[in-house]
Design a protein around this motif. Structure first.
Motif, PDB file in Angstrom:
ATOM      1  N   SER A  72       0.833  -1.204   0.000  1.00 22.63           N
ATOM      2  CA  SER A  72       0.000   0.000   0.000  1.00 22.63           C
ATOM      3  C   SER A  72       0.865   1.251   0.000  1.00 22.63           C
ATOM      4  O   SER A  72       0.565   2.230  -0.689  1.00 22.63           O
ATOM      5  CB  SER A  72      -0.922   0.011   1.221  1.00 22.63           C
ATOM      6  N   ALA A  73       1.961   1.190   0.754  1.00 21.49           N
ATOM      7  CA  ALA A  73       2.851   2.348   0.852  1.00 21.49           C
ATOM      8  C   ALA A  73       3.470   2.696  -0.502  1.00 21.49           C
ATOM      9  O   ALA A  73       3.784   3.864  -0.769  1.00 21.49           O
ATOM     10  CB  ALA A  73       3.947   2.074   1.872  1.00 21.49           C
ATOM     11  N   SER A  74       3.630   1.713  -1.357  1.00 23.43           N
ATOM     12  CA  SER A  74       4.284   1.939  -2.654  1.00 23.43           C
ATOM     13  C   SER A  74       3.321   2.401  -3.747  1.00 23.43           C
ATOM     14  O   SER A  74       3.751   2.750  -4.846  1.00 23.43           O
ATOM     15  CB  SER A  74       4.984   0.656  -3.110  1.00 23.43           C
ATOM     16  N   LEU A  75       2.017   2.395  -3.455  1.00 21.39           N
ATOM     17  CA  LEU A  75       1.017   2.782  -4.457  1.00 21.39           C
ATOM     18  C   LEU A  75       0.513   4.195  -4.183  1.00 21.39           C
ATOM     19  O   LEU A  75      -0.121   4.442  -3.146  1.00 21.39           O
ATOM     20  CB  LEU A  75      -0.156   1.796  -4.432  1.00 21.39           C
ATOM     21  N   ASN A  76       0.770   5.110  -5.095  1.00 21.23           N
ATOM     22  CA  ASN A  76       0.376   6.505  -4.894  1.00 21.23           C
ATOM     23  C   ASN A  76      -1.127   6.657  -4.676  1.00 21.23           C
ATOM     24  O   ASN A  76      -1.574   7.429  -3.815  1.00 21.23           O
ATOM     25  CB  ASN A  76       0.816   7.356  -6.087  1.00 21.23           C
ATOM     26  N   LYS A  77      -1.913   5.949  -5.476  1.00 19.92           N
ATOM     27  CA  LYS A  77      -3.364   6.067  -5.364  1.00 19.92           C
ATOM     28  C   LYS A  77      -3.840   5.602  -3.985  1.00 19.92           C
ATOM     29  O   LYS A  77      -4.721   6.232  -3.363  1.00 19.92           O
ATOM     30  CB  LYS A  77      -4.035   5.244  -6.462  1.00 19.92           C
ATOM     31  N   LYS A  78      -3.284   4.487  -3.490  1.00 21.23           N
ATOM     32  CA  LYS A  78      -3.672   3.971  -2.178  1.00 21.23           C
ATOM     33  C   LYS A  78      -3.246   4.951  -1.080  1.00 21.23           C
ATOM     34  O   LYS A  78      -4.006   5.190  -0.119  1.00 21.23           O
ATOM     35  CB  LYS A  78      -3.032   2.605  -1.940  1.00 21.23           C
TER      36      LYS A  78
END
Length: 554
Positions: free
Chosen positions: A240-246
């Motif tokens: 989650s930390a690596s996904l900008n949208k999340k």
């Protein structure tokens, strides 16, 4: 007799009197300056100087040393005796631990004030055993003795006389009681207990193999550049930390709710790291193989700009990646020599492994330098071993012959010492039932020994994780308020047994446990019920756990 003769006689008498007085004073002076006095004076000066150094006071001045009145000398000699008595208990071979030595001297004085229940104890309103006690104390509960009393109990005893007849005689039995004060459920209480049910130290109430546990006070600092806050957090996976949208979604959550902190996977359950670290290269290169965050500075800056308190979750001893790289560190079966695993097939590394301690703390240091406000150690325990029944079959590589709780406590104390200069707080996750059970659940997680050395203790009190009937509830998962209330209250009571407990910050349930028979769906209402239970007990901090990072909160 003329007047002149009379005056001469008077003067002569006065002269003789003065001669006698002078001789007496000289004799007294000579006695006071004999061979013993300088020895005592020197000893007094040296010991008082040592006492002042131990107390953090400045050196005694010459002006103060010259005071020589008998009362002061007696006090000094009493001081000598006290210091000499203390010195028999304190080792001063290593000057580098003088501050610790001072702390231990003071701790002995404090600890003598309290006693500890050496078993489950019934507490009564007065010195009379009644069918129903006023209260019950669990083993290791800390109490203070207020008063002691001996009560005469008169009983009838039938005695056979010489003539063969029976006679009823009255006999007196001495019954000894102690009035105690203790803290329970946030209240100060008093009551009476029978004598000989208390131990002098907490260690005496625990298994003998736990004798090295340390409950002496530990300073819990607040760092000026890292102020403590009431954390209302959520768990964030590295994915989650690596996904900008999340991340946009989770940051937006903090804007419309009370959420103000993220617990982010920095070292995951499989042993991989959030971002590439020197610690990974040195101790376990496999850990850097994924590292989803490529620019940790940019990532942390974004969180800081949104006023998010950041907590680095570091999985300690469940580390299959490290175990693969260091097979000689894994827990193995004595019979087969093969690595031990639970039903999930995950290989565990021994918590006794000091090299892994260094690795985990090195990871924590890099996280702190990257900007994390706090380090949270998870899986800071031994693997499940069927309640300890498998311990005889397993090789934990315990070269120091330590108990499980001792190893866990030493690991956390080591982490604290190493991380303190970086100004970050440390936390430890423990099973929710650790606060309700007197032992370590065969995991090495003993409540007081963990709470004493960390800043925050985080019991995982998910209602779905409690079996049927626990706390008198048919399905604890269906009673979010009551389950959280009961286990948190037990944890608060355990904290009352030590001088410097950690702040309690529970993990609470933000997911639906479909595998539990009789479960309920967990949404905003169920989450708020758990939060309300904590609030009713005076606890403002909590962290929501959802493995999918979906949070249905208002």
């Amino acid at each position: 007799m003329n007047q002149n003769s009379f005056i001469k006689k008077i003067l002569f008498s006065i002269f003789c009197y003065l001669v006698v007085i002078t001789a007496t004073v000289d004799m007294t002076k000579n006695i006071s300056l004999g061979s013993e006095k300088p020895e005592i004076t020197t000893k007094t000066e040296n010991v008082v100087k040592e006492l002042n150094m131990l107390e953090g006071k400045e050196e005694v001045t010459e002006e103060k040393k010259e005071v020589a009145n008998p009362v002061t000398e007696v006090k000094n000699e009493e001081k000598i005796a006290k210091v000499e008595e203390k010195n028999t208990e304190v080792t001063t071979e290593n000057k580098g631990v003088e501050s610790v030595t001072e702390e231990k001297i003071e701790n002995k004085k404090v600890s003598n004030k309290y006693k500890y229940a050496n078993k489950s104890i019934r507490v009564f309103a007065d010195t009379k055993i009644t069918p129903k006690a006023e209260d019950n104390l669990k083993i290791s509960t800390r109490v203070e003795i207020l008063e002691k009393k001996t009560v005469d109990i008169i009983k009838n005893k039938t005695v056979k006389k010489a003539d063969g007849k029976n006679e009823v005689q009255k006999i007196v039995i001495k019954d000894n009681w102690e009035k105690i004060a203790y803290t329970k459920n946030g209240k100060k209480k008093t009551g009476w207990i029978k004598e000989n049910q208390l131990a002098g130290t907490m260690q005496e109430t625990l298994p003998k193999t736990w004798k090295n546990l340390d409950f002496s006070p530990v300073e819990k600092k607040e760092y000026p550049n890292n102020k403590r806050i009431h954390v209302k957090g959520i768990y964030v996976t590295s994915s989650s930390a690596s996904l900008n949208k999340k991340m946009d979604e989770l940051i937006a959550l903090t804007k419309r709710t009370k959420i103000n902190a993220f617990v982010i996977d920095v070292k995951e359950d499989d042993g991989t790291l959030l971002f590439k670290m020197e610690a990974g290269e040195k101790y376990n290169p496999l850990a850097n193989r994924r590292a989803p965050i490529k620019d940790i500075e940019k990532f942390m800056k974004r969180l800081k700009e949104n006023n998010i308190y950041t907590i680095a979750r570091i999985v300690s001893f469940k580390d299959p990646t490290y175990a693969k790289a260091n097979p000689d560190k894994a827990i193995i079966s004595k019979a087969t020599g093969k690595p031990f695993t639970n039903s999930d097939g995950v290989i565990w590394v021994s918590p006794h492994d000091r090299y892994l301690w260094e690795y985990n703390v090195a990871v924590a240091k890099e996280a702190a330098k990257a900007g994390f406000d706090e380090i949270q150690f998870d899986y800071v325990r031994f693997p499940a071993s069927n309640g300890g029944k498998l311990d005889k079959e397993l090789n934990y590589r315990n070269t120091k012959n330590e108990s499980k709780p001792e190893t866990i406590q030493k690991y956390l104390a080591y982490a604290r010492k190493e991380l303190e200069p970086l100004g970050v707080y440390i936390a430890a996750d423990v099973y929710g039932q650790v606060g309700s059970l007197p032992d370590d659940m065969a995991l090495g997680q003993h409540w007081e020994s963990v709470s004493n050395v960390v800043d925050y203790i985080c019991p995982m009190i998910y209602p779905s994780h409690y079996g049927r009937g626990v706390y008198g509830l048919p399905v604890p998962d269906a009673y979010p308020y009551k389950t959280v209330y009961h286990c948190t209250q037990d944890s608060i009571n355990r904290n009352a047994n030590i001088d410097t407990p950690a702040m309690i910050r529970p993990w609470i349930q933000a997911f639906t446990a479909k595998w539990v028979k009789g479960h309920i769906n967990y949404g905003p209402k169920e989450i708020e019920l758990q939060v309300q239970a904590l609030r009713d007990l005076g606890i403002e901090d909590y962290i929501l756990w959802s493995p999918t990072n979906k949070y249905r909160i208002k």
